[in-house]
Scaffold this motif. Structure first.
Motif, PDB file in Angstrom:
ATOM      1  N   THR A  47     -18.365 -26.318 -14.182  1.00 26.08           N
ATOM      2  CA  THR A  47     -17.800 -25.263 -13.347  1.00 26.08           C
ATOM      3  C   THR A  47     -17.138 -25.923 -12.148  1.00 26.08           C
ATOM      4  O   THR A  47     -17.706 -26.824 -11.539  1.00 26.08           O
ATOM      5  CB  THR A  47     -18.899 -24.288 -12.872  1.00 26.08           C
ATOM      6  N   TYR A  48     -15.931 -25.467 -11.813  1.00 27.39           N
ATOM      7  CA  TYR A  48     -15.175 -26.028 -10.697  1.00 27.39           C
ATOM      8  C   TYR A  48     -15.166 -25.044  -9.532  1.00 27.39           C
ATOM      9  O   TYR A  48     -14.966 -23.844  -9.723  1.00 27.39           O
ATOM     10  CB  TYR A  48     -13.739 -26.330 -11.126  1.00 27.39           C
ATOM     11  N   PHE A  49     -15.374 -25.569  -8.329  1.00 25.48           N
ATOM     12  CA  PHE A  49     -15.339 -24.779  -7.104  1.00 25.48           C
ATOM     13  C   PHE A  49     -14.260 -25.349  -6.187  1.00 25.48           C
ATOM     14  O   PHE A  49     -14.242 -26.551  -5.927  1.00 25.48           O
ATOM     15  CB  PHE A  49     -16.678 -24.845  -6.358  1.00 25.48           C
ATOM     16  N   ILE A  81      -2.222 -13.937 -11.257  1.00 21.07           N
ATOM     17  CA  ILE A  81      -1.362 -14.050 -12.430  1.00 21.07           C
ATOM     18  C   ILE A  81      -0.510 -15.291 -12.230  1.00 21.07           C
ATOM     19  O   ILE A  81       0.198 -15.419 -11.226  1.00 21.07           O
ATOM     20  CB  ILE A  81      -0.457 -12.798 -12.598  1.00 21.07           C
ATOM     21  N   GLY A  82      -0.583 -16.216 -13.171  1.00 21.25           N
ATOM     22  CA  GLY A  82       0.157 -17.469 -13.071  1.00 21.25           C
ATOM     23  C   GLY A  82       1.632 -17.294 -13.378  1.00 21.25           C
ATOM     24  O   GLY A  82       2.075 -16.229 -13.824  1.00 21.25           O
ATOM     25  N   ALA A  87      -3.387 -14.258 -16.867  1.00 24.72           N
ATOM     26  CA  ALA A  87      -4.386 -14.006 -15.832  1.00 24.72           C
ATOM     27  C   ALA A  87      -5.279 -15.237 -15.668  1.00 24.72           C
ATOM     28  O   ALA A  87      -5.651 -15.874 -16.657  1.00 24.72           O
ATOM     29  CB  ALA A  87      -5.233 -12.794 -16.209  1.00 24.72           C
ATOM     30  N   HIS A  88      -5.595 -15.600 -14.442  1.00 26.05           N
ATOM     31  CA  HIS A  88      -6.455 -16.731 -14.120  1.00 26.05           C
ATOM     32  C   HIS A  88      -7.510 -16.275 -13.124  1.00 26.05           C
ATOM     33  O   HIS A  88      -7.328 -15.278 -12.426  1.00 26.05           O
ATOM     34  CB  HIS A  88      -5.645 -17.879 -13.499  1.00 26.05           C
ATOM     35  N   SER A  89      -8.605 -17.024 -13.054  1.00 20.18           N
ATOM     36  CA  SER A  89      -9.625 -16.734 -12.051  1.00 20.18           C
ATOM     37  C   SER A  89     -10.229 -18.048 -11.585  1.00 20.18           C
ATOM     38  O   SER A  89     -10.112 -19.078 -12.250  1.00 20.18           O
ATOM     39  CB  SER A  89     -10.717 -15.820 -12.623  1.00 20.18           C
TER      40      SER A  89
END
Length: 123
Positions: A47-49, A81-82, A87-89
């Motif tokens: 997981t990336y923060f 939205i890229g 969709a990205h999060s």
């Protein structure tokens, strides 16, 4: 909600100066989790923060790629939205305390008090 995460920096920290002359240290941390699924297979999950530290820009010199850090702070999510229309999060981590681990040196701690002052700065 305050939480702790432990992970490695994915690149060197960067300092940004905002229009009001306030500085923020931005860096990214990857955390790893390992578990077994129902079939007994080991699953590795990263997981990336995206992290922000507003207290002192001087800490950026200590936050280098690969450094193991323990962070305390608040997590928030973001969605966008890229350019590709997809969709990205992502996860943002608003950091209030940083502990550096590893190397031959003892653990260094950067801690923030409730008034926004810093204690125990290693620099």
């Amino acid at each position: 909600m305050v939480m702790n995460i432990i992970g490695r920096l994915t690149k060197d920290a960067e300092v940004r100066t905002l229009s009001n002359e306030k500085q923020v240290v931005n860096f990214s941390v990857a955390t790893n989790e390992s578990y077994k699924n129902k079939q007994g297979d080991r699953i590795e999950q990263t997981t990336y923060f995206d992290c922000a530290y507003w207290i002192s820009a001087k800490v950026a010199t200590l936050l280098t790629k690969g450094k193991l850090v323990e962070l305390t702070g608040r997590v928030s999510t973001r969605a966008w939205i890229g350019k590709d229309g997809e969709a990205h999060s992502g996860l943002n981590f608003h950091t209030s305390q940083i502990k550096l681990h590893g190397g031959g040196r003892k653990t260094e701690t950067v801690q923030v008090t409730g008034e926004g002052k810093t204690d125990d700065l290693p620099f």
